[in-house]
Design an enzyme around this catalytic site. Structure first.
Site, PDB file in Angstrom:
ATOM      1  N   GLU A 157       0.824  -1.207   0.000  1.00  0.00           N
ATOM      2  CA  GLU A 157       0.000   0.000   0.000  1.00  0.00           C
ATOM      3  C   GLU A 157       0.863   1.263   0.000  1.00  0.00           C
ATOM      4  O   GLU A 157       0.565   2.230  -0.667  1.00  0.00           O
ATOM      5  CB  GLU A 157      -0.917  -0.015   1.231  1.00  0.00           C
ATOM      6  CG  GLU A 157      -1.755   1.227   1.435  1.00  0.00           C
ATOM      7  CD  GLU A 157      -2.863   1.385   0.391  1.00  0.00           C
ATOM      8  OE1 GLU A 157      -3.083   0.457  -0.411  1.00  0.00           O
ATOM      9  OE2 GLU A 157      -3.499   2.455   0.382  1.00  0.00           O
ATOM     10  N   THR A 194     -12.305   7.963 -12.930  1.00  0.00           N
ATOM     11  CA  THR A 194     -11.282   7.506 -11.979  1.00  0.00           C
ATOM     12  C   THR A 194     -11.612   6.139 -11.390  1.00  0.00           C
ATOM     13  O   THR A 194     -10.793   5.541 -10.704  1.00  0.00           O
ATOM     14  CB  THR A 194     -11.040   8.559 -10.879  1.00  0.00           C
ATOM     15  OG1 THR A 194      -9.791   8.257 -10.235  1.00  0.00           O
ATOM     16  CG2 THR A 194     -12.168   8.571  -9.869  1.00  0.00           C
TER      17      THR A 194
END
Ligand SMILES: *[C@@H]1O[C@H](CO)[C@@H](O)[C@H](O)[C@H]1NC(C)=O
Ligand SMILES: *[C@@H]1O[C@H](CO)[C@@H](O)[C@H](O)[C@H]1NC(C)=O
Ligand SMILES: *[C@@H]1O[C@H](CO)[C@@H](O)[C@H](O)[C@H]1NC(C)=O
Ligand SMILES: *[C@@H]1O[C@H](CO)[C@@H](O)[C@H](O)[C@H]1NC(C)=O
Length: 642
Positions: free
Chosen positions: A507, A620
C-alpha cells in the site's frame, strides 16, 4: 505491534514536538496547554486507531485505506494550530451514428435548453456562427424518455457494438482469456454468495459492505462491474445485472451515511457507461436518480460538497479527521466528467454548473507552491486548509481529472488544460525525487517538508503523465520530459512489486534509510486488489507499445492469482501482508477489482480498438465515458459543430 506503528505519522516526524504550521501560530498556545491538548488528541487518535484495527468492517474499507490512514494531519488541525491559508489571496461523419447520438433527446424544458446551449458555447468557446440551431424536440421521443423506471426496458438496437479486440498473437489471446476467467470467477461467486450486497467476502462466502456505501445493500459490485462484463462480451451476466439494477437499485430510504465522491464515481459513473454502451434509458434514469440524492451535499456557501450524505434526509457533513472538517481535494475535484456528461445526457445544466463552480473556486484560490493544491478545502469559507500536498491519497484524481476533462471536451476546455499544465509543472518542480540508484518517485509535502514515500494509489500517475504527453497537452520538449517521467514512475511502481515476497506491491512504500520502494511498518504492507499500478502500465502499454508492460501486467496477474484467490476458488481477496510468503486474506473482494483492475488487465491484452483512447476517457473508477464529437455514443443535446 509497536506503539509507534499505531501512531500517525506526524508524531514520528516531530519526535514529541508537533510540526506546527507557519511560525506565527506557535505562540498561540503556551507550552503546557499545548502538551495537554496534545495528550488528549493522541489518546483520542489511539482509540480511534485501535477501533480501526479491530473492526474488520472498517479496516478493509477503502475509507480506511484512502482516508483514515493518511489522515496524519489530524493532530495539528484539531489543535487549531494550523490556521487556514489565506486565500488572497471530429465530428462523426456517419449519418447513422449522428442519428443515434441525438436520439435520446433531453427532457429539459426549452429555456433550460437555451441556457444549457449558452453554457456549453461559453464553456467550450464555440463561436455563435458555428452553432447549428437546435431542432424542435420530438414529443414522441420525449415521452419515450419519460418512461417509468419500473417499466421494463430492453437492450435495443442502438447498442454500441464494441469491437472484440482480440490480439492475433495466440499467447496474448490466451492471457486475455485467463483474465476473463478471473472475472467470471469474481462475478459468479459474488452472484452465488452475495448477490445484491455491496461486495463479496470470498473466503467466508457472504456479503460485505464497506462503510463508504453505508449499510444498505446497493449492489455496488454489480454497478461497478457491469461495464467490464460488457467489454468482455459477457452479455448474459450483464443482463442479470441489468435486471437487478432495474428492479432493486435505489437510494430511497437509505439512512446511513454514504460517501458522495465514491457514490458518484462508482454508481453514477458506472451507470453512465452502461448507458453509453447500451443506450438503455433505464441506466440514465438510475444514474440521475442517484446523482439527485447526492445534490444536497453541494448546498454549501461555496458549492463545495461535503464528503458524506444520508440519502434519505440529505443531511451532509465532512469527516471529522479532515483538516478543520474540510472537504477533500480529490473528492470535490473528481466529479467533472460524470456531472458534465450528466448535463449532456439529460439537458439539465445544473450538474455542469456545480462542477464549474467548484473548479473556478479551486482555480482562483491562491496556492503557495505554484500549481500544487492543498489537500483540504473548507466548504464554508472556500479557503484551503493545512499545507499538505500529494499526488496520492486525497489529491490524486483531482490532477487526473484536469487532463481527462480536457480530453473529454475534445480538447475544447482550455481552462482544464491550463490548470493541468500548471499542476504538472508544479509537481515536476516540487515533488519529483530521484534515489541514488536512479528510482524516480513522487514525494508528499507538508509545510515545505518532503515525505519520501509513495502510495500504491500514486501509481496511477504514469497514466496521467503519458496521456498528457501523447495528446499534445505540452510542447514537444515538455511532452518528451513527461513521457520519460511516466516511464520512470511506472518502473518505480514495478520495483515496489518485484521487491516483495508475493510479487505484489504494498500500500505504501518508502525511499529513506534502508528502504527503497519498500514498505516500512507492518500497516504499509496490505494489498486490497487495487488497480493503480496496473492502470499505469495499461496507459504505458497503449502509448509506448513497449512489451515489458504487458509482461509486468501478466506477472502481477499471476501473483494475484497465487496469493489472492480464495482457498476454495470462490473469488479474490485482498491480503494483509505482501511480504509474507503465505499472506492472510482480508476477505473482501472490492468492487473496484471488477471495475478497474480486471478491466485494465483485460485491455492490456486486447488491441487498442477496444475502448480506444480516441473515443473514450476513463473516469477515476475505470468507467469509460464517450468523448464529445468523436464518439457516436456521446449523447449530444446540442448539435455538433463543424
Ligand atoms: C475563444 O475563441 C476566440 C476566437 O477563436 C479566441 O480569440 C479567444 O481567445 C478564445 N477564448 C478563450 C477563453 O479561449
Ligand atoms: C434490431 O435489428 C434487427 C436486424 O437488424 C431487427 O430484426 C430487429 O427487429 C431490431 N430490433 C429492434 C428492437 O428494433
Ligand atoms: C478459461 O475457462 C474455460 C472454461 O472453464 C477453460 O476451458 C479455459 O481453458 C480457461 N482459459 C484459460 C486461459 O485458463
Ligand atoms: C430484487 O430484490 C428482491 C427482494 O430482495 C428479490 O426477491 C429479487 O429477486 C431481486 N431481483 C433480482 C433481479 O435479483
Amino acid at each position: 505491534m509497536s506503539t509507534r506503528s499505531l501512531l500517525p505519522t506526524h508524531q514520528r516526524n516531530s519526535s514529541g514536538i508537533i510540526i506546527l504550521g507557519p511560525p506565527s501560530s506557535r505562540s498561540i498556545l503556551r507550552m503546557k496547554e499545548k502538551y495537554f491538548f496534545f495528550g488528549v488528541i493522541v489518546s483520542f487518535m489511539f482509540f480511534c486507531f485501535i477501533g480501526m484495527i479491530y473492526l474488520p468492517d472498517l479496516k478493509s474499507t477503502q475509507l480506511y485505506n484512502r482516508y483514515i490512514k493518511p489522515a496524519d494531519s489530524l493532530g495539528p488541525n484539531l489543535l487549531g494550530l494550523v490556521p487556514p491559508i489565506e486565500s488572497h489571496g471530429h465530428n462523426s461523419n456517419n449519418e447513422d451514428n449522428y442519428e443515434l447520438a441525438v436520439l435520446p433527446r433531453p427532457r429539459a424544458r426549452f429555456d433550460d435548453e437555451r441556457r444549457l446551449r449558452k453554457k456549453i458555447e461559453e464553456h467550450f468557446n464555440i463561436s455563435q456562427e458555428a452553432v447549428i440551431p437546435i431542432p424542435n424536440l420530438n414529443p414522441k421521443i420525449r415521452s419515450h424518455i419519460n418512461l417509468d423506471v419500473s417499466q421494463s426496458s430492453r437492450i435495443t438496437n442502438a447498442t454500441i457494438d464494441l469491437p472484440d479486440g482480440a490480439d492475433p498473437d495466440p499467447d496474448i489471446a490466451k492471457k486475455r482469456d485467463f483474465i476473463k476467467n478471473m472475472t467470471i470467477i469474481s462475478w459468479d461467486n459474488y452472484k452465488k454468495y452475495a448477490w445484491g450486497e455491496n461486495e463479496l467476502r470470498p473466503v467466508s462466502k457472504r456479503g460485505h459492505s464497506s462503510s463508504i456505501f453505508g449499510t444498505s445493500k446497493l449492489g455496488a459490485t454489480i454497478v461497478d462491474g457491469m461495464d467490464t462484463l460488457w467489454i468482455m462480451g459477457l452479455k448474459d451476466r450483464f443482463n442479470d445485472g441489468r435486471i437487478w439494477i432495474q428492479e432493486n437499485l435505489t437510494l430511497d430510504g437509505v439512512r446511513t451515511e454514504m460517501s458522495v465522491f465514491e457514490t458518484i464515481i462508482r454508481f453514477v459513473g458506472g451507470l453512465l457507461t452502461c448507458y453509453a454502451f447500451t443506450k438503455d434509458e433505464m441506466f440514465l434514469r438510475k444514474s440521475v436518480e442517484i446523482a439527485e440524492k447526492m445534490l444536497p451535499a453541494f448546498d454549501t456557501p461555496t458549492g463545495l460538497p461535503y464528503s458524506l450524505i444520508k440519502p434519505d434526509t440529505g443531511s451532509s457533513k465532512n469527516y471529522i479527521w479532515a483538516s478543520q472538517s474540510s472537504s477533500i481535494l480529490a473528492e470535490v475535484g473528481t466529479l467533472y466528467l460524470e456531472f458534465s456528461f450528466l448535463t449532456s445526457a439529460t439537458g439539465d445544466p445544473k450538474y455542469l454548473d456545480k462542477v464549474e463552480k467548484i473548479r473556478s473556486l479551486l482555480d482562483s484560490n491562491s496556492k503557495p507552491y505554484d500549481g500544487l493544491y492543498p489537500l483540504y478545502i473548507n466548504p464554508k469559507s472556500g479557503k484551503f486548509g493545512s499545507q499538505h500536498f500529494s499526488v496520492g491519497a486525497l489529491g490524486d484524481s483531482f490532477y487526473e481529472y484536469l487532463i481527462k476533462t480536457w480530453l473529454f471536451s475534445n480538447k475544447k476546455d482550455v481552462v482544464a488544460l491550463r490548470m493541468y499544465n500548471e499542476a504538472v509543472d508544479a509537481i515536476d518542480k516540487h515533488l519529483v525525487q530521484r534515489t541514488q540508484s536512479g528510482l524516480v518517485y513522487l514525494a508528499d509535502m507538508r509545510y515545505g517538508r518532503l515525505e519520501h514515500k509513495m502510495g500504491h494509489l500514486t501509481c496511477f500517475a504514469p497514466g496521467m503523465f503519458s496521456l498528457g504527453a501523447k495528446s499534445s497537452a505540452h510542447d514537444q520538449k515538455r511532452a518528451d520530459h513527461f513521457m520519460q517521467l511516466a516511464a520512470d514512475i511506472a518502473n518505480t511502481c514495478h520495483e515496489s512489486y518485484t521487491r516483495t515476497a508475493t510479487k505484489i506491491g504494498p500500500e505504501t512504500f518508502w525511499f529513506s534509510g534502508d528502504l527503497e520502494a519498500q514498505s516500512g511498518k507492518r500497516t504499509d504492507r496490505y494489498y486490497i486488489l487495487r488497480p493503480d499500478v496496473i492502470e499505469g502500465w495499461f496507459y504505458m502499454w497503449r502509448l509506448t507499445k513497449d512489451p515489458k508492460y504487458r509482461q509486468w501486467a501478466w506477472d502481477a496477474a499471476q501473483a494475484i492469482e497465487k496469493s489472492c484467490l480464495a482457498p476454495d476458488g470462490t473469488g479474490y481477496s485482498g491480503i494483509t501482508d505482501v511480504d509474507s510468503a503465505k499472506p492472510k486474506y482480508d476477505d473482501v473482494q472490492q468492487s473496484f477489482w471488477l471495475a478497474e483492475t480486471l478491466k485494465y488487465l483485460y485491455l492490456i491484452f486486447s488491441n487498442d480498438e477496444l475502448i480506444s483512447f480516441d473515443q473514450w476517457v476513463f473516469n477515476t473508477e475505470g468507467h469509460p465515458l464517450p468523448i464529445r464529437n468523436l464518439n457516436p455514443a456521446f449523447p449530444e443535446t446540442v448539435p455538433q459543430t463543424n
